[in-house]
Write a protein that holds these residues in place. Structure first.
Motif, PDB file in Angstrom:
ATOM      1  N   PHE A  62     135.733  32.019  35.256  1.00  0.00           N
ATOM      2  CA  PHE A  62     134.638  32.758  34.623  1.00  0.00           C
ATOM      3  C   PHE A  62     133.651  31.835  33.902  1.00  0.00           C
ATOM      4  N   LEU A 147     138.738  26.803  26.666  1.00  0.00           N
ATOM      5  CA  LEU A 147     137.274  26.688  26.609  1.00  0.00           C
ATOM      6  C   LEU A 147     136.706  25.275  26.710  1.00  0.00           C
ATOM      7  N   GLY A 148     137.465  24.237  26.374  1.00  0.00           N
ATOM      8  CA  GLY A 148     136.929  22.877  26.561  1.00  0.00           C
ATOM      9  C   GLY A 148     136.757  22.627  28.053  1.00  0.00           C
TER      10      GLY A 148
ATOM     11  N   PHE B  23     139.896  22.311  20.140  1.00  0.00           N
ATOM     12  CA  PHE B  23     138.726  23.030  20.659  1.00  0.00           C
ATOM     13  C   PHE B  23     139.118  23.981  21.785  1.00  0.00           C
ATOM     14  N   GLY B  24     138.824  25.264  21.607  1.00  0.00           N
ATOM     15  CA  GLY B  24     139.012  26.242  22.680  1.00  0.00           C
ATOM     16  C   GLY B  24     140.467  26.522  23.026  1.00  0.00           C
ATOM     17  N   PHE B  27     142.214  32.035  20.841  1.00  0.00           N
ATOM     18  CA  PHE B  27     141.248  33.127  20.908  1.00  0.00           C
ATOM     19  C   PHE B  27     141.579  34.125  19.801  1.00  0.00           C
ATOM     20  N   MET B  31     137.478  41.054  21.423  1.00  0.00           N
ATOM     21  CA  MET B  31     136.350  40.573  22.223  1.00  0.00           C
ATOM     22  C   MET B  31     135.367  41.740  22.354  1.00  0.00           C
ATOM     23  N   ALA B  67     128.488  33.370  37.643  1.00  0.00           N
ATOM     24  CA  ALA B  67     129.088  33.217  36.316  1.00  0.00           C
ATOM     25  C   ALA B  67     128.151  32.376  35.466  1.00  0.00           C
ATOM     26  N   PHE B  69     127.350  31.330  31.142  1.00  0.00           N
ATOM     27  CA  PHE B  69     127.880  31.481  29.784  1.00  0.00           C
ATOM     28  C   PHE B  69     126.968  30.868  28.749  1.00  0.00           C
ATOM     29  N   ARG B 137     131.589  32.480  22.714  1.00  0.00           N
ATOM     30  CA  ARG B 137     131.354  32.313  24.137  1.00  0.00           C
ATOM     31  C   ARG B 137     130.887  33.601  24.810  1.00  0.00           C
ATOM     32  N   THR B 139     129.488  35.583  27.868  1.00  0.00           N
ATOM     33  CA  THR B 139     129.663  35.287  29.298  1.00  0.00           C
ATOM     34  C   THR B 139     129.174  36.448  30.147  1.00  0.00           C
ATOM     35  N   PHE B 158     130.775  39.746  28.400  1.00  0.00           N
ATOM     36  CA  PHE B 158     131.781  39.734  27.322  1.00  0.00           C
ATOM     37  C   PHE B 158     131.538  38.575  26.376  1.00  0.00           C
ATOM     38  N   LEU B 160     133.670  36.096  23.715  1.00  0.00           N
ATOM     39  CA  LEU B 160     134.973  35.646  23.211  1.00  0.00           C
ATOM     40  C   LEU B 160     134.752  34.801  21.960  1.00  0.00           C
TER      41      LEU B 160
END
Ligand SMILES: Cc1ncc(COP(=O)(O)O)c(C=O)c1O
Ligand SMILES: Cc1ncc(COP(=O)(O)O)c(C=O)c1O
Lengths: 355, 355
Positions: A62, A147-148, B23-24, B27, B31, B67, B69, B137, B139, B158, B160
């Motif tokens: 995604f 997400l990285g 990082f990332g 979550f 959402m 896709a 983002f 994020r 998307t 969406f 996140l």
């Protein structure tokens, strides 16, 4: 090999009428799925009822475009026997694409077993009429959520089946194509040589704009707007008075299975076919001189699609009176005759479905 | 505007320790999701528990790369107040990208309302420590199932949320970068100017190979292997003795929000910053002459990342003794001070969270 389990549906769908299939509108009762996890390998290989995938919204597909697919076909011969057209070709292209996209390719045996088992489960979905077939869509996506930016450590592999008729609603009438100079499909060092979803993402807008102007497909040029690459989702052949030319695989062109089959067929007939760089300037110059006899696109979906009109820089050029040419007609007839078993498979293209 | 419904979780997760966020990796509890359908418009807008999406395996995002983002951040000021950093910038970039990818962008009010509502629902997830923030994020994906190549008639939107610390495990130490000449990120006429997943698909392999050689990111060149484009997932600035240069937005470079903020900041100080074409040859020549004082990448994730070592054609060039330079340090301190409310927001970058 990973064991394949089967979970067949209790509610099979009604088959669509074989003369109203269109392309990619219907999906069969089942699909094949399998999952790769780094450190664990392939697992959960199974034939299951066609239905939604449940994916974490953070899945790499995604966000970072980790999506790769194949397009191939199975045919019902006139004898009733079911055959695949060159499945190893598609397997190898998928494996090469996976390496480029940092996805995991399934091993060849898992790919082939999954293919045979899901098609066997849905054999009744393989249509019988002329110009019909079962279109097969093996797909790989990155399914790990994070997400990285980095490659997914999980790959989901699935195979979808769709009974199809002609790709173009026009049937096999010649198409009009638009030479694209604003948008680019792919560039050297990019993803053009593999069947990544990313290439199509870039192409949708160009195709849409061409369609609005009345053209069925775009003719893609290279980054210098000179070298001819492909036509829409097809490779392209130009039939001149003294040679047949298709663009050489330069790293940004997709190596089509139909292109390869046509090359084999032409060479088996000792026809003067060459793979080389060919520019739009050369095509238009030779069109003006009357040296271009036919042009056609080749791809799994449409097989062969003659080009009747070529638009370049404000001018519509007509090719072969906007009629189906003798060579494209002959090639179309031969390939489809081989696929249906009406002509001998001397080049060993067909693989029978295992039962 | 489409009404936004709320369905909050009964099982909130434990918060990760704010000094071990990475990082990332994490979550939040919720959402935001909304769906566009051609002929019907936007519907099903809601804040829901974070969880899997259920998507048809024929959905366009799995096959044709539809896709797109955004990456943006919310901060907890020292006062406790929560602010977004330039959300309109990200909204407009998303809307432009959607047009290029033939996806439907949400209307601005739906985007903003969804953003405020989901962040308000997960306010406890916005970490407090230094160098922490809530990474956001948004998307867009094509969710319509079909197989012929064309734009999806359905878009899923969406948002996140992920609490984050420093992007690089090295912290803010200078990074080593690899000048890439084999792979290409984007080309003119392609998708480079928008935040399409497709661009990242092409870049993963190059980043992986660079990492194996010991480089944290790649320096992307243009299709001629001369013009400098970006560094990994950041824009890039070069600080020479007489000017500060960042590559001009040429259609294949992403227009970074951090790049834009840095330009504003430098201009507000009357520093000699220019946006122009800059080649790798110029950078290496001026490095050799001692004229390059600093180089740094800019992006939402890492804010500012100094470049300590630049590899080009077999040679490692050291920049500023592989130390953080004065300008990048000053810019980093100012931007982060504004984000946490320790310095006045004179350029109007911050938007407070509505309650
Ligand atoms: C971009 C592109 N080029 C060429 C082709 C033709 O390849 P094949 O003959 O393997 O279907 C396709 C696929 O259909 C394609 O999507
Ligand atoms: C390719 C690329 N370039 C540049 C940037 C920087 O953009 P921004 O400052 O808006 O985060 C990003 C995103 O982080 C990116 O992915």
């Amino acid at each position: 090999m990973t064991t394949i389990t089967k979970n067949l549906t209790n509610t099979p769908k009604a088959l669509p009428p074989s003369d109203q299939l269109g392309f990619g509108q219907h999906f069969s009762d089942h699909m094949f799925v399998a999952k790769y996890t780094e450190g664990k390998g392939w697992s959960e290989a199974s034939v299951v009822p066609y239905g939604p995938l449940s994916l974490d919204p953070g899945a790499s597909v995604f966000h970072y475009g980790q999506a790769l697919f194949e397009g191939m076909k199975a045919f019902r011969k006139e004898s009733g026997e079911v055959v695949f057209f060159r499945p190893e070709f598609n397997y190898h292209r998928l494996a090469e694409g996976a390496a480029r996209l940092c996805l995991e390719a399934p091993p060849m045996d898992l790919f082939m077993e999954g293919l045979h088992q899901v098609v066997a489960a849905d054999e009744r979905w393989i249509p019988k009429g002329p110009n019909t077939s079962l279109y097969i869509r093996p797909t790989l996506i990155g399914s790990e959520p994070f997400l990285g930016v980095r490659p997914s450590r999980e790959t989901l592999f699935f195979i979808l089946l769709s009974p199809v008729g002609s790709y173009y609603s026009e049937g096999t009438k010649p198409i009009k194509i638009w030479t694209e100079e604003k948008y680019l499909r792919a560039a050297p060092g990019g993803l053009g040589a593999v069947k990544a979803g990313a290439n199509y993402a870039s192409s949708l807008k160009a195709a849409l704009e061409a369609k609005k102007k009345g053209y069925a497909q775009v003719l893609w040029l290279d980054v210098e707007h000179q070298g001819i690459e492909e036509v829409g989702t097809m490779n392209v052949f130009f039939v001149f008075d003294n040679e047949i030319v298709t663009p050489a695989l330069n790293g940004s062109i997709l190596s089509g299975g139909t292109r390869d089959a046509i090359l084999q067929l032409l060479r088996s007939k000792n026809l003067p076919v060459v793979e080389r760089r060919i520019t739009i300037t050369e095509v238009v110059d030779r069109l003006a001189k009357g040296e271009l006899k036919e042009a056609f696109g080749t791809g799994t979906a449409a097989v062969i699609s003659p080009v009747g009109v070529l638009h370049y820089q404000g001018k519509d050029w007509t090719i072969n009176n906007n009629e189906n040419g003798p060579l494209s007609t002959q090639l179309y007839n031969e390939i489809t005759a081989i696929q249906r078993g009406a002509q001998a498979d001397t080049l060993n293209w067909l693989v029978p479905l295992k039962k």
